[in-house]
Design a protein around this motif. Structure first.
Motif, PDB file in Angstrom:
ATOM      1  N   THR A  43     -12.960  41.289  55.475  1.00  0.00           N
ATOM      2  CA  THR A  43     -12.906  41.662  56.922  1.00  0.00           C
ATOM      3  C   THR A  43     -11.824  41.938  57.503  1.00  0.00           C
ATOM      4  O   THR A  43     -11.924  42.662  58.305  1.00  0.00           O
ATOM      5  CB  THR A  43     -15.009  41.468  57.123  1.00  0.00           C
ATOM      6  OG1 THR A  43     -14.601  42.369  56.137  1.00  0.00           O
ATOM      7  CG2 THR A  43     -15.354  42.388  58.079  1.00  0.00           C
ATOM      8  N   VAL A  44     -12.634  40.341  58.518  1.00  0.00           N
ATOM      9  CA  VAL A  44     -11.032  40.525  59.557  1.00  0.00           C
ATOM     10  C   VAL A  44      -9.646  40.996  59.357  1.00  0.00           C
ATOM     11  O   VAL A  44      -9.360  41.660  60.216  1.00  0.00           O
ATOM     12  CB  VAL A  44     -10.986  38.815  59.654  1.00  0.00           C
ATOM     13  CG1 VAL A  44     -10.193  38.267  61.162  1.00  0.00           C
ATOM     14  CG2 VAL A  44     -12.842  38.440  60.186  1.00  0.00           C
ATOM     15  N   ALA A  86      -5.754  51.868  52.099  1.00  0.00           N
ATOM     16  CA  ALA A  86      -5.130  52.800  52.233  1.00  0.00           C
ATOM     17  C   ALA A  86      -6.013  53.536  53.376  1.00  0.00           C
ATOM     18  O   ALA A  86      -6.144  54.178  54.480  1.00  0.00           O
ATOM     19  CB  ALA A  86      -4.269  53.404  51.128  1.00  0.00           C
ATOM     20  N   PHE A  87      -7.843  53.413  52.494  1.00  0.00           N
ATOM     21  CA  PHE A  87      -9.025  53.665  53.304  1.00  0.00           C
ATOM     22  C   PHE A  87      -8.890  53.583  54.461  1.00  0.00           C
ATOM     23  O   PHE A  87      -9.480  54.536  55.448  1.00  0.00           O
ATOM     24  CB  PHE A  87      -9.783  53.769  52.140  1.00  0.00           C
ATOM     25  CG  PHE A  87     -11.265  54.028  52.651  1.00  0.00           C
ATOM     26  CD1 PHE A  87     -12.265  53.285  53.688  1.00  0.00           C
ATOM     27  CD2 PHE A  87     -11.814  55.394  52.470  1.00  0.00           C
ATOM     28  CE1 PHE A  87     -13.404  53.559  54.629  1.00  0.00           C
ATOM     29  CE2 PHE A  87     -13.227  55.552  53.131  1.00  0.00           C
ATOM     30  CZ  PHE A  87     -13.340  54.704  54.017  1.00  0.00           C
ATOM     31  N   GLY A  88      -9.175  52.485  54.983  1.00  0.00           N
ATOM     32  CA  GLY A  88      -9.267  52.039  56.018  1.00  0.00           C
ATOM     33  C   GLY A  88      -8.019  52.279  57.335  1.00  0.00           C
ATOM     34  O   GLY A  88      -8.108  52.628  58.358  1.00  0.00           O
ATOM     35  N   VAL A  89      -6.845  52.539  56.512  1.00  0.00           N
ATOM     36  CA  VAL A  89      -5.431  52.265  57.398  1.00  0.00           C
ATOM     37  C   VAL A  89      -6.329  54.180  57.723  1.00  0.00           C
ATOM     38  O   VAL A  89      -5.609  54.988  58.593  1.00  0.00           O
ATOM     39  CB  VAL A  89      -3.982  52.620  56.687  1.00  0.00           C
ATOM     40  CG1 VAL A  89      -2.760  53.496  58.007  1.00  0.00           C
ATOM     41  CG2 VAL A  89      -3.944  51.288  56.822  1.00  0.00           C
ATOM     42  N   LEU A 137     -14.303  49.856  65.235  1.00  0.00           N
ATOM     43  CA  LEU A 137     -13.323  48.224  64.225  1.00  0.00           C
ATOM     44  C   LEU A 137     -14.774  48.454  63.608  1.00  0.00           C
ATOM     45  O   LEU A 137     -14.540  47.550  62.421  1.00  0.00           O
ATOM     46  CB  LEU A 137     -13.448  48.033  65.553  1.00  0.00           C
ATOM     47  CG  LEU A 137     -11.127  47.649  65.995  1.00  0.00           C
ATOM     48  CD1 LEU A 137     -10.812  47.017  66.949  1.00  0.00           C
ATOM     49  CD2 LEU A 137     -10.622  48.183  64.952  1.00  0.00           C
ATOM     50  N   LEU A 138     -15.610  48.423  64.477  1.00  0.00           N
ATOM     51  CA  LEU A 138     -17.189  48.129  63.747  1.00  0.00           C
ATOM     52  C   LEU A 138     -17.683  47.986  62.519  1.00  0.00           C
ATOM     53  O   LEU A 138     -18.060  47.955  61.127  1.00  0.00           O
ATOM     54  CB  LEU A 138     -18.866  47.877  64.640  1.00  0.00           C
ATOM     55  CG  LEU A 138     -18.157  46.041  65.069  1.00  0.00           C
ATOM     56  CD1 LEU A 138     -19.133  46.463  66.505  1.00  0.00           C
ATOM     57  CD2 LEU A 138     -18.526  44.955  64.366  1.00  0.00           C
ATOM     58  N   THR A 139     -17.210  49.832  63.094  1.00  0.00           N
ATOM     59  CA  THR A 139     -17.624  50.410  61.220  1.00  0.00           C
ATOM     60  C   THR A 139     -16.459  50.222  60.251  1.00  0.00           C
ATOM     61  O   THR A 139     -17.326  50.108  59.201  1.00  0.00           O
ATOM     62  CB  THR A 139     -17.247  52.715  61.839  1.00  0.00           C
ATOM     63  OG1 THR A 139     -17.876  52.695  63.294  1.00  0.00           O
ATOM     64  CG2 THR A 139     -17.379  53.091  60.922  1.00  0.00           C
ATOM     65  N   LEU A 140     -15.690  50.053  60.343  1.00  0.00           N
ATOM     66  CA  LEU A 140     -14.370  49.919  59.266  1.00  0.00           C
ATOM     67  C   LEU A 140     -14.649  48.082  59.112  1.00  0.00           C
ATOM     68  O   LEU A 140     -15.034  48.041  57.343  1.00  0.00           O
ATOM     69  CB  LEU A 140     -12.638  49.492  59.863  1.00  0.00           C
ATOM     70  CG  LEU A 140     -12.581  49.246  58.560  1.00  0.00           C
ATOM     71  CD1 LEU A 140     -12.656  50.346  57.670  1.00  0.00           C
ATOM     72  CD2 LEU A 140     -10.597  49.609  59.476  1.00  0.00           C
TER      73      LEU A 140
END
Lengths: 300, 453, 309
Positions: free
Chosen positions: C99-100, C183-186, C227-230
């Motif tokens: 996560t971090v 990729a999803f996060g980016v 950011l917290l959502t991700l």
């Protein structure tokens, strides 16, 4: 310092900007190159081979492609089912989660409480959700009892697939709601205030402020929704294994079946299907982008 | 926010350190491996199977490491296997067995390992998958190794040993087996005033009983005489009992469209069509074992695994088991069996064989038998006391003789299963005629056989 | 979203509808919310009920209420395996590290795509989208080869074998590695950052901050919610991940929680009371985290935006 920065020649500024950009992207590029690129290359290679995993792959040329494009299960069941699935689930889950996000954005009481509850389905492992749903949708289960129905949800060719759709919509709506919420809170209140000053009512501010500002997020949700739905697999694996009578077989399930589940493993053909699926998703995403972003999109 | 970053980065660093140190190394000392578990055995004999122990064993300088894998069964069965492995390690200090259970999709993991050259030394091989693995030569032939320790194929039940023999070489030692038995609910038979089934029953007796036991008066709780799932792991025994078969002798063609198979199909599906039988899905369950436990199927054809299940989940049910009734062609049954096999790429075949030999010797098999989890594959144990005391298990055991056929359809096995299951589903869900449905399935199977050449 | 109707003498239909809407507004929202809440909570509720009933009574009435009540199933889960605490720890390590790292790296990548210009940008973005479209079943083996034994075995120069893989089989680091960026996060961060008004960064650039400075001092604090959502989505995905750890991990001491809990699913039958009780150990930590971190899901830029940059 500022004056000097502004006077740097254009070319050098662009180059240094490019370097900075790449440094930001470095971790992603590392993973992308080592894993994704290799995996894609490997899959493409495998699609031209005959491979049963027990002995090394043999070159097969286009034979695998021929077989897949003539395969009954793939053409008459997996492809149509998958398309049906995407066409129904993506709009429903997008709209539903958008509505929920709007509702959660209002200053209503117990917001935190509601938010946690809505997020619950996404947090529970899909295996457990599937188990509970199997139980709830059984002929003597809760759903039939509540609505006084007598449908054999998962065992009837007509209702099995819709049930899978329901389970999926249920699971993803919580996550998407969260994403929309995060997006909604990005929109500065100043914009709403300006709109109000211009005389806009609630509906107009919704249409002309919220939705346009949310466009990138809506694009994100729909794109990942399409991508995810084309690859739907988990619930089918746990709940129906493609049945009854292949009514819940999707493309991703066919890939799994041919890659690992059958006693006659057809890994090469599974790779072919994977590539075809990727190309379909690319095409659909491209079309979708055109529609949502419109011309002169912010994407560029 | 800055503080959070700082704390997080420290944590990340620590975790990365921990993670990279997390590889286990070969332990020179055998330490606490298992926990004390009470394993209730049928007939209320409580047997504590394992102990927690710290034992310092003198270990020779060079230990051979053997990786052993299998799918994960329930915690108690796992504990049983671990106790056997522990016993082995005490008697064979020069071999270190690393137990690496696969708790998820076994075949996916095993295939991934074989494809990447990282498969375990010794692993489970199910008879159903066996043909493909034997054909591709990924299993180690065991004949020479067997001769070395004086293990004879004759020690084991012939049907099981033959199942794992391919082109005159043995590729696995069957560790246990299961057959189908006719489970019946004694209370329901009593209530209907029927005599209990015996080993001499025929199809007619079965049908008559099913009719008498069906009670659909309560729509919320329908009771059917016999469970008739479209499961390809149940239906075939009716074909055998009708004198037919699913595949021909060398698995090059299917016999699903033969008159015997169609006749069996008609007999089987008639139960549901005439409403004296049903599929588990009809009453909202995934498995007929659960329905039997709930008392909504009076009789089911199930394997010996139903016995511990009923013990745990439905302890109050009053039931017994007999060998499946004979049909016009005589008796018929199916054998489900798993073997211990070794990979052909094994670096230490002798040691791997010693592990396999130990796990399938008489002492180990007796332990397994007495735990109630599985039936032994050695002939010598057929007169054991346990079977004498447990008629249900004894009935399952008896099923392995009298021409029982292994549950295996050659390399295209999964296709046969799929098409056979769908054939029955078509009859159930679309009202198709048995003959037409089976003919279509046979055609599909032949296409699959052709494609696999 | 508080628009004040200001135009006078508007008796138009839309205005009447709107005032009707505003009156029905609140109760209607509540009705929708409550219905969906009931639907959403049902599976978890039933999981609780089944796990609080003794194994033998799972099929007995009442079905909606755990009576007789027992905590035995939870005890069975914890006591059946000595390794249970170890599995919890392993899952925690993997999830937190992933996560971090992922949040940081995806935010970096997202910012680059959203705000910077560089050659091959469109191509890379497209390639990133495409990478999400490849089904997992075919990437399993190549990924395993890269993380573990290597693409080519026995590649030697002289006497030394060149490693073509990371050699991280049976290691938690092997579970973590492919997950440090997604990729999803980016993609998600890119879309979020596109919505940020540019004035903030322009102001910061005037103050002489470089891109990195802007990123850490302006962008990250502003995008707390996103950011917290991700972070939450990543943590949950990593905590519940099954297929990849199953293939990478071998020794039971290294298992993560979902892998270990699957041990209760028998070969032929499953005692659902225990499986469901075990699954709660998987679900509850995430719920707790979610509830705790809700505090940070505050109005992002809307309140802090124009304040003090």
């Amino acid at each position: 310092m500022t004056a000097q920065t502004l006077q740097k020649p254009r070319k050098r500024r662009r180059r240094s900007e490019a370097l900075v950009a790449y440094s930001f992207l470095a971790p992603y590029m590392f993973i992308f190159l080592t894993f994704t690129v290799f995996a894609i290359g490997y899959a493409v290679y495998l699609s031209f081979t005959k491979y049963n995993l027990l002995r090394p792959p043999e070159w097969w040329g286009l034979e695998g492609w021929k077989r897949v494009l003539q395969d009954d299960l793939f053409l008459t069941k997996a492809l149509p089912n998958t398309f049906k699935y995407v066409l129904i689930v993506v709009p429903v889950q997008t709209v539903l989660s958008l509505i929920l996000a709007f509702a959660m954005d209002q200053k209503l009481r117990f917001r935190r409480f509601f938010r946690t509850i809505y997020y619950l389905p996404s947090v529970t492992s899909s295996v457990v959700i599937s188990l509970i749903f199997i139980w709830m949708f059984s002929p003597q289960g809760v759903i039939n009892q509540l609505f006084r129905l007598n449908i054999n949800w998962l065992n009837d060719v007509r209702t099995a697939f819709p049930t899978i759709m329901m389970v999926n919509i249920f699971t993803t709506t919580g996550t998407l709601m969260l994403i929309f919420l995060a997006g909604l809170q990005d929109i500065p209140t100043t914009l709403y205030e300006a709109a109000a000053i211009d005389g806009a009512n609630k509906i107009q501010s919704l249409l002309y402020v919220t939705i346009p500002m949310l466009r990138p997020v809506i694009f994100f949700v729909m794109t990942t929704g399409v991508i995810g739905c084309f690859q739907v697999f988990d619930q089918i694996y746990v709940m129906t294994n493609g049945g009854p009578l292949n009514s819940t077989t999707t493309v991703a399930y066919v890939i799994y079946k041919w890659a690992f589940r059958d006693t006659t493993i057809k890994m090469g053909q599974a790779a072919v299907v994977a590539i075809i699926l990727t190309m379909i998703i690319m095409a659909v995403t491209f079309l979708q982008r055109r529609i949502i972003e419109g011309s002169g999109s912010a994407e560029k | 926010m800055k503080k959070i970053y700082f704390v997080m980065s420290i944590f990340v660093l620590l975790s990365l350190l921990l993670a990279s140190c997390a590889t286990t190394e070969a332990e020179p000392v055998i330490e606490t491996v298992i926990k004390t578990v009470e394993v209730p055995v049928i007939e209320t004999v409580e047997v504590t199977v394992i102990e927690t122990q710290e034992v310092i064993v003198e270990v020779p300088a060079e230990q051979v490491e053997i990786r052993l894998s299998g799918w994960a069964s329930s915690p108690s069965e796992t504990a049983l296997l671990e106790s056997l492995l522990y016993r082995f390690s005490v008697e064979n200090p020069d071999i270190l067995v690393r137990y690496e259970p696969i708790t998820g999709d076994y075949w996916q993991s095993l295939l991934t390992m074989i494809a990447s050259g990282t498969e375990p030394d010794v692993f489970y091989m199910d008879i159903f998958q066996f043909p493909a693995y034997a054909q591709e030569g990924v299993l180690l032939p065991l004949d020479d190794l067997m001769a070395g320790t004086g293990t004879s194929t004759g020690d084991f039940i012939p049907a099981l040993m033959n199942a794992f023999t391919y082109e005159d070489a043995v590729y696995g030692i069957p560790k246990d087996f299961n057959t189908l038995g006719l489970f019946y609910n004694k209370d329901m038979f009593d209530a209907a005033g029927l005599a209990y089934p015996t080993d001499d029953w025929t199809w007619d007796d079965l049908r008559a009983a099913a009719e008498a036991l069906t009670d659909l008066s309560n729509p919320d709780r329908p009771i059917y005489g016999l469970g008739v799932p479209s499961d390809p792991g149940r239906f075939p025994i009716f074909v055998f009992q009708n004198g037919g078969s699913i595949m021909n002798a060398d698995f090059s063609d299917t016999l699903l469209d033969s008159t015997e198979a169609v006749g069996a199909g008609e007999f089987y599906t008639a139960f549901r069509t005439d409403q004296v039988g049903a599929t588990p899905a009809d009453v909202g369950e995934g498995w007929q074992g659960t329905v039997f436990g709930k008392g909504q199927f009076a009789m089911v054809y199930e394997g010996g695994w139903l016995i511990p299940y009923l013990n745990d989940q439905f302890p109050n049910i009053n039931y017994d088991v007999v060998v499946p009734p004979a049909g016009p062609g005589g008796e018929g049954n199916m054998i489900f069996t798993v073997s211990w096999s070794a990979t052909v790429n094994c670096q230490h075949p002798e040691e791997a064989w010693r592990v396999i030999e130990f796990l399938t010797n008489e002492a180990s098999q007796t332990t397994v038998l007495e735990s109630g989890f599985a039936l032994p594959s050695r002939i010598s144990l057929q007169d054991s006391e346990y079977l004498a005391n447990n008629p249900a298990s004894a009935a399952i055991f008896r099923g392995a003789f009298n021409g029982a056929i292994p549950f295996m359809w050659g390399v295209v096995g999964s296709d046969v299963n799929n098409f056979m299951g769908q054939a029955i589903e078509r009859v159930y869900l679309e009202g198709a005629l048995v003959a037409d449905s089976f003919a279509q399935a046979a055609a599909d199977i032949r296409a699959a056989i052709e494609a696999s050449r | 979203m508080r628009a004040t109707p200001s135009t006078p003498d508007s008796n138009s239909r839309s205005d009447r509808l709107i005032s009707l809407w505003e009156r029905m507004n609140r109760p209607m929202y509540y009705v929708i919310l409550i219905i969906w809440a009931i639907i959403a909570i049902a599976p978890l509720y039933f999981t609780l009920v089944f796990s609080l009933k003794p194994v033998a009574s799972i099929y007995d009435k009442p079905l909606y209420f755990p009576s007789p009540f027992t905590l035995e199933n939870f005890k069975t889960v914890i006591e059946s395996f000595d390794l249970f605490p170890r599995w919890l720890l392993n899952s925690a390590i993997v999830s937190i590290v992933v996560t971090v790292l992922r949040v940081l790296f995806c935010a970096m990548g997202g910012y680059a795509f959203a705000r910077m210009e560089f050659p091959l940008k469109k191509l890379l973005f497209g390639a990133m989208l495409v990478s999400m479209m490849i089904p997992g079943q075919v990437t399993l083996i190549p990924n395993f080869l890269v993380v573990g034994p290597g693409i080519l075995r026995n590649l030697k120069i002289g006497d030394t074998t060149i490693p073509t893989g990371f050699g991280l089989t049976d290691n938690l680091a092997g579970v973590i590695l492919p997950g440090i960026v997604a990729a999803f996060g980016v993609f998600m961060m890119t879309q979020f950052y596109k919505s940020l008004p540019k004035e903030l960064e322009e102001a910061a650039m005037m103050d002489g901050l470089g891109r990195w400075g802007i990123f850490f001092r302006v962008i990250l604090p502003i995008s707390q919610t996103q950011l917290l959502t991700l972070a939450l989505l990543t943590f949950q995905g990593s905590w519940n991940e099954f297929m990849w750890p199953l293939v990478i991990l071998r020794t039971p001491t290294n298992f993560t929680l979902p892998i270990g809990l699957q041990w209760f699913r028998g070969e032929y039958y499953t005692l659902y009371s225990i499986v469901l009780a075990g699954s709660l150990f998987n679900t509850i930590p995430i719920l707790i985290l979610f509830f705790l971190f809700q505090r940070y899901f505050v109005q992002g830029i809307a309140t802090t935006g124009m304040r003090d940059v």
